[in-house]
Design a protein around this motif. Sequence first.
Motif, PDB file in Angstrom:
ATOM      1  N   ASP A  22       0.766  -1.266   0.081  1.00  0.00           N
ATOM      2  CA  ASP A  22       0.035  -0.138  -0.116  1.00  0.00           C
ATOM      3  C   ASP A  22       0.826   1.273   0.127  1.00  0.00           C
ATOM      4  O   ASP A  22       2.084   1.186   0.036  1.00  0.00           O
ATOM      5  CB  ASP A  22      -1.072  -0.023   1.079  1.00  0.00           C
ATOM      6  N   LEU A  23       0.118   2.245   0.005  1.00  0.00           N
ATOM      7  CA  LEU A  23       1.023   3.580  -0.169  1.00  0.00           C
ATOM      8  C   LEU A  23       1.601   3.773   1.198  1.00  0.00           C
ATOM      9  O   LEU A  23       1.337   3.187   2.298  1.00  0.00           O
ATOM     10  CB  LEU A  23       0.151   4.885  -0.254  1.00  0.00           C
TER      11      LEU A  23
ATOM     12  N   LYS B  75       4.741   1.279  -1.313  1.00  0.00           N
ATOM     13  CA  LYS B  75       4.764   1.867  -2.373  1.00  0.00           C
ATOM     14  C   LYS B  75       3.589   1.715  -3.136  1.00  0.00           C
ATOM     15  O   LYS B  75       2.684   1.076  -2.627  1.00  0.00           O
ATOM     16  CB  LYS B  75       5.773   0.900  -3.302  1.00  0.00           C
ATOM     17  N   SER B  76       3.418   2.693  -4.064  1.00  0.00           N
ATOM     18  CA  SER B  76       1.859   2.531  -5.029  1.00  0.00           C
ATOM     19  C   SER B  76       2.274   1.280  -5.977  1.00  0.00           C
ATOM     20  O   SER B  76       3.209   1.124  -6.286  1.00  0.00           O
ATOM     21  CB  SER B  76       2.011   3.720  -5.835  1.00  0.00           C
TER      22      SER B  76
ATOM     23  N   ASP C  85       3.965   2.157  -9.291  1.00  0.00           N
ATOM     24  CA  ASP C  85       5.395   2.226  -8.982  1.00  0.00           C
ATOM     25  C   ASP C  85       6.004   0.893  -9.712  1.00  0.00           C
ATOM     26  O   ASP C  85       5.820  -0.081  -8.814  1.00  0.00           O
ATOM     27  CB  ASP C  85       5.810   2.457  -7.602  1.00  0.00           C
TER      28      ASP C  85
ATOM     29  N   GLU D 169       2.166   6.340   3.387  1.00  0.00           N
ATOM     30  CA  GLU D 169       1.415   6.452   4.643  1.00  0.00           C
ATOM     31  C   GLU D 169       0.355   5.656   5.148  1.00  0.00           C
ATOM     32  O   GLU D 169       0.272   5.705   6.357  1.00  0.00           O
ATOM     33  CB  GLU D 169       0.433   7.943   4.287  1.00  0.00           C
ATOM     34  N   THR D 170      -0.321   4.764   4.540  1.00  0.00           N
ATOM     35  CA  THR D 170      -1.146   3.513   4.859  1.00  0.00           C
ATOM     36  C   THR D 170      -0.191   2.588   5.545  1.00  0.00           C
ATOM     37  O   THR D 170      -0.476   2.124   6.596  1.00  0.00           O
ATOM     38  CB  THR D 170      -1.705   3.085   3.811  1.00  0.00           C
TER      39      THR D 170
END
Length: 99
Positions: free
Chosen positions: A70-71, A93-94, A97, A73-74
Amino acid sequence: MSRMDYDFSLAEKDTMMSDGVIARTILLDRMVGDFIRENPKGTVVNIACGLDTRVYRMKMPSSIRWYNLDLPETIEVRRRFLTEDGRISMIAKSAMDES
């Protein structure tokens, strides 16, 4: 849930949403369970995992590797509440990406 700074009362009032989440959870648990039984040395990548706890509920052989993606911040929030144990890894990571 008690350690999170979040008002869950709105979710409790939305029974349609709650029922949908429950149905989706049951369906995905079954699908992942089937995959694990058919691929006991497989790898699961949980894309956009949020605070999903499926990996901790599933009965799986020690040969399964599980990646929660996940992103950043998550994943930062996730790390405050959930642990990794060698078989379970968090990737900040996104999904877009390519690295």
